[in-house]
Design an enzyme around this catalytic site. Structure first.
Site, PDB file in Angstrom:
ATOM      1  N   GLY A 187      11.531  -2.902   5.880  1.00  0.00           N
ATOM      2  CA  GLY A 187      10.922  -3.777   5.266  1.00  0.00           C
ATOM      3  C   GLY A 187      10.359  -4.396   4.006  1.00  0.00           C
ATOM      4  O   GLY A 187      10.342  -5.596   3.691  1.00  0.00           O
ATOM      5  N   HIS A 188       9.532  -3.111   2.893  1.00  0.00           N
ATOM      6  CA  HIS A 188       9.868  -3.590   1.953  1.00  0.00           C
ATOM      7  C   HIS A 188      10.272  -3.879   0.838  1.00  0.00           C
ATOM      8  O   HIS A 188      10.281  -4.895  -0.024  1.00  0.00           O
ATOM      9  CB  HIS A 188       8.622  -2.540   1.814  1.00  0.00           C
ATOM     10  CG  HIS A 188       7.350  -2.130   2.010  1.00  0.00           C
ATOM     11  ND1 HIS A 188       6.676  -1.360   3.218  1.00  0.00           N
ATOM     12  CD2 HIS A 188       6.008  -2.745   1.406  1.00  0.00           C
ATOM     13  CE1 HIS A 188       5.621  -0.484   3.564  1.00  0.00           C
ATOM     14  NE2 HIS A 188       4.836  -1.966   2.809  1.00  0.00           N
ATOM     15  N   GLN A 194     -10.188  -1.912   2.624  1.00  0.00           N
ATOM     16  CA  GLN A 194     -10.029  -3.321   3.266  1.00  0.00           C
ATOM     17  C   GLN A 194     -10.023  -2.275   4.723  1.00  0.00           C
ATOM     18  O   GLN A 194      -9.740  -1.921   5.553  1.00  0.00           O
ATOM     19  CB  GLN A 194      -8.744  -3.997   3.056  1.00  0.00           C
ATOM     20  CG  GLN A 194      -7.385  -2.877   2.545  1.00  0.00           C
ATOM     21  CD  GLN A 194      -6.158  -3.758   2.401  1.00  0.00           C
ATOM     22  OE1 GLN A 194      -6.102  -3.946   1.850  1.00  0.00           O
ATOM     23  NE2 GLN A 194      -4.884  -3.664   3.358  1.00  0.00           N
ATOM     24  N   ALA A 207       3.941   3.562   1.049  1.00  0.00           N
ATOM     25  CA  ALA A 207       4.470   4.322   2.438  1.00  0.00           C
ATOM     26  C   ALA A 207       6.143   3.541   2.162  1.00  0.00           C
ATOM     27  O   ALA A 207       6.112   2.907   3.389  1.00  0.00           O
ATOM     28  CB  ALA A 207       4.188   4.165   3.502  1.00  0.00           C
ATOM     29  N   LEU A 208       6.195   2.573   1.515  1.00  0.00           N
ATOM     30  CA  LEU A 208       7.465   1.737   1.935  1.00  0.00           C
ATOM     31  C   LEU A 208       8.709   2.768   2.745  1.00  0.00           C
ATOM     32  O   LEU A 208       9.313   3.398   2.975  1.00  0.00           O
ATOM     33  CB  LEU A 208       8.289   1.692   0.401  1.00  0.00           C
ATOM     34  CG  LEU A 208       7.486   1.893  -1.104  1.00  0.00           C
ATOM     35  CD1 LEU A 208       7.844   0.733  -1.638  1.00  0.00           C
ATOM     36  CD2 LEU A 208       5.980   0.356  -1.058  1.00  0.00           C
ATOM     37  N   MET A 233       1.072  -1.351   0.007  1.00  0.00           N
ATOM     38  CA  MET A 233      -0.466   0.281   0.090  1.00  0.00           C
ATOM     39  C   MET A 233       0.952   1.081   0.032  1.00  0.00           C
ATOM     40  O   MET A 233       0.094   2.342   0.372  1.00  0.00           O
ATOM     41  CB  MET A 233      -0.754  -0.246   1.682  1.00  0.00           C
ATOM     42  CG  MET A 233      -2.143  -1.170   1.145  1.00  0.00           C
ATOM     43  SD  MET A 233      -3.178  -1.264   1.798  1.00  0.00           S
ATOM     44  CE  MET A 233      -2.493  -0.322   3.714  1.00  0.00           C
TER      45      MET A 233
HETATM   46  O1  PAF Z   1      -0.115  -6.129   3.675  1.00  0.00           O
HETATM   47  C1  PAF Z   1      -0.574  -5.014   3.138  1.00  0.00           C
HETATM   48  O2  PAF Z   1       0.377  -3.484   2.436  1.00  0.00           O
HETATM   49  C2  PAF Z   1      -2.359  -4.893   2.245  1.00  0.00           C
HETATM   50  O3  PAF Z   1      -3.078  -5.955   3.060  1.00  0.00           O
HETATM   51  C3  PAF Z   1      -2.297  -5.177   1.031  1.00  0.00           C
HETATM   52  C4  PAF Z   1      -1.728  -7.444   1.225  1.00  0.00           C
HETATM   53  C5  PAF Z   1      -1.231  -4.927  -0.290  1.00  0.00           C
HETATM   54  C6  PAF Z   1      -3.815  -5.744   0.185  1.00  0.00           C
HETATM   55  O4  PAF Z   1      -4.061  -4.344  -0.390  1.00  0.00           O
END
Ligand code: PAF
Length: 278
Positions: free
Chosen positions: A35-36, A63, A31-32, A29
């Protein structure tokens, strides 16, 4: 090779036409944070130098159970793209909500068992939103594998279950939780903490570590609760022992028991967990 950016499904499909397999997706989503970056590195390892690494950056509105949480979710597109580029992603899919969802979205994925407790209980509809977007991302990118962080262990378990139950041909590759040097689990939400909250937040990890070695469920829960609530800045959303397989609450301490918590600092909600035998 220069990294491409697709903002629409049509652009994405054009790039996919010439993309070598295996395709490994890192759904995010934005805002890396580091960890990303390590999820992207693991994706590259998995794809090999011949395969392709795709990152999706999409703040998925369906979500979020609270509109303020969605509005306040950090958005750092330029920095995110630099991180993807410097970690060797081949392409980034960066759609707007209107590109992903029809206004009258009438079909979504529902999970009925593993989302009953923990984050599923306190964030109604959250995991249905996650499953729906992840399934769409799998379909759109036609990926062979996808990397997910273990920090969101309930999310990981539910996605693995969705792959099993819906016969998806995507391999799920888990990545261990990355932590700051003081133990705080890395999260995009950490940047929304005030300096005072940030300095206090490592108590979550400390609470889980200290509590996890206690012999009984009662002592584990009371120890963790005491340490977290010793701060005036925290509010516990949940603190629960669950079985790692079923994600159902348990008071039996076995090698597969997990102590999991969600803690509010103001309106910033942080999650973490530990195996009680760690
Ligand atoms: O973990 C996240 O960043 C989100 O829940 C995902 C898996 C990208 C789905 O929007």
């Amino acid at each position: 090779m220069t990294m491409w950016i697709a903002r629409t499904k049509t652009e994405l499909q054009k790039h996919l036409a010439s993309l070598p397999r295996p395709i490994v997706l890192v759904p995010t989503m934005g805002a890396l944070h580091p960890g990303h970056s390590s999820l992207i590195d693991l994706a590259r390892k998995h794809a090999g130098s011949e395969g392709s690494v795709l990152v999706s950056i999409f703040v998925n509105p369906i979500q979020f159970d609270k509109s303020t949480d969605l509005e306040n979710y950090p958005r750092t597109e330029d920095e995110d793209l630099n991180i993807c580029q410097s970690h060797g992603a081949d392409g980034v899919f960066l759609p707007e909500p209107s590109e992903m969802y029809f206004k009258d979205l009438s079909i979504t994925v529902t999970e009925n068992l593993l989302s009953e407790h923990l984050c599923g209980a306190t964030r109604p509809g959250h995991f249905d939103g996650v499953c729906t977007v992840v399934l769409k991302l799998f379909n759109l990118t036609r990926c062979d594998a996808a990397v997910f962080g273990e920090k969101d262990f309930q999310q990981l378990a539910i996605i693995q279950r969705m792959v099993r139950d819906l016969d998806l041909q995507v391999q799920i590759v888990p990545h261990a939780t990355l932590r700051e040097s003081d133990g705080l689990a890395m999260s995009s939400r950490n940047r929304r903490l005030t300096p005072e909250q940030r300095a206090d937040a490592p108590r979550i990890r400390k609470a889980l570590l200290t509590a996890s070695s206690k012999p009984s469920a009662e002592e584990i829960l009371s120890t963790a609760c005491e340490i977290i609530e010793a701060s005036t800045l925290t509010k516990i959303d949940y603190l629960t022992l669950v079985d790692a397989e079923t994600l159902q609450p348990t008071d039996k301490i076995t090698h597969s028991t997990i102590l999991a918590c969600a803690v509010f600092y103001g309106d910033v909600r942080l999650i973490d967990h530990i195996k009680t035998s760690d």
